[in-house]
Write an enzyme that holds these catalytic residues in place. Structure first.
Site, PDB file in Angstrom:
ATOM      1  N   ASP A 131      -6.869   2.443   1.647  1.00  0.00           N
ATOM      2  CA  ASP A 131      -6.890   2.474   3.027  1.00  0.00           C
ATOM      3  C   ASP A 131      -8.445   2.605   3.751  1.00  0.00           C
ATOM      4  O   ASP A 131      -9.226   1.961   2.994  1.00  0.00           O
ATOM      5  CB  ASP A 131      -6.071   4.053   3.340  1.00  0.00           C
ATOM      6  CG  ASP A 131      -7.169   4.906   3.054  1.00  0.00           C
ATOM      7  OD1 ASP A 131      -8.455   4.788   2.519  1.00  0.00           O
ATOM      8  OD2 ASP A 131      -6.934   6.162   3.012  1.00  0.00           O
ATOM      9  N   LYS A 188       0.907  -1.476   0.132  1.00  0.00           N
ATOM     10  CA  LYS A 188      -0.122  -0.166  -0.037  1.00  0.00           C
ATOM     11  C   LYS A 188       0.844   1.055   0.096  1.00  0.00           C
ATOM     12  O   LYS A 188       0.691   2.108  -0.602  1.00  0.00           O
ATOM     13  CB  LYS A 188      -1.042   0.084   1.174  1.00  0.00           C
ATOM     14  CG  LYS A 188      -1.775   1.153   1.265  1.00  0.00           C
ATOM     15  CD  LYS A 188      -2.850   0.953   2.278  1.00  0.00           C
ATOM     16  CE  LYS A 188      -3.152   2.507   3.080  1.00  0.00           C
ATOM     17  NZ  LYS A 188      -2.448   2.680   3.946  1.00  0.00           N
TER      18      LYS A 188
END
Ligand code: SF4
Length: 214
Positions: free
Chosen positions: A141, A123
């Site tokens: 997220d 990420k």
């Protein structure tokens, strides 16, 4: 929960791109080093908090070389108002040391090498690549996860699988869509009390009945 049709996915995409045409991160940075540090600090922490912390950090440690030589206690002190600051301080120094040792002091700009650095998962790598070179990548997220589920774009249980679903749904302009979904989730489609009455994708929302009932 039904997955929207291809036609509706196209409309959702167009609306997000129109509304958040020039969406970009709210993290303050001026180069790749600062961006990577900001994104590492922002895990489980707000961008606002990171923006409070980084001016002093960057004043003292303005590049990878300086950060690699930093004393752990000093970094801890500088970032102590950040969540998980103990681990983050260790990872920042390890990351900088690895950049010095393995990449000649130059932060790599590809996913494979980025994720080899301490504290940098997929990420974080995606967010850096999205923000720094507008890479056609998605990152999930808490905000992106919530919004994509409310809109029925994913039913996945994990951020990784949700990322795959969003990538398959939207295919292009993922960098803008990523930021758009973050900002939409942060300020409008909030976890508690989302602002549904003024929502530009309300007609596609699969959760709004639940919110109305409260
Ligand atoms: Fe989010 Fe409400 Fe819009 Fe649904 S209607 S997407 S819950 S803001």
């Amino acid at each position: 929960m039904r997955k929207p049709s291809q036609k509706n996915i196209k409309i959702i995409k167009e609306r997000f791109l129109k509304r958040y045409e020039n969406a970009r991160t709210e993290l303050n940075f001026s180069n790749l080093y600062e961006l990577l540090v900001c994104v590492m600090l922002s895990a489980q922490c707000t961008d606002k908090r990171v923006n409070i912390i980084t001016p002093n950090l960057f004043k003292k440690y303005s590049n990878v070389e300086q950060l690699a030589d930093a004393k752990l206690d000093d970094i801890k002190e500088l970032i102590k108002s950040c969540s998980f600051f103990n681990n983050k301080a260790k990872n920042l120094i390890k990351m900088a040391s690895a950049v010095m040792e393995n990449f000649g002091g130059k932060i790599p700009l590809n996913e494979k090498d980025l994720v080899s650095l301490a504290g940098v998962g997929q990420k974080t790598a995606h967010v850096v690549l999205i923000e720094y070179k507008q890479a056609n990548l998605m990152a999930v997220d808490t905000h992106v996860f919530r919004v994509s589920h409310r809109l029925g774009l994913s039913k996945a249980k994990t951020p990784e699988k949700t990322e795959e679903d969003l990538t398959n749904c939207f295919k292009t302009e993922l960098h803008t869509l990523h930021q758009a979904l973050v900002l939409f989730g942060r300020y409008q489609c909030k976890a508690i009390n989302p602002i549904c009455h003024d929502c530009f994708v309300q007609d596609f929302c699969q959760s709004k009945e639940g919110f109305k009932a409260r």
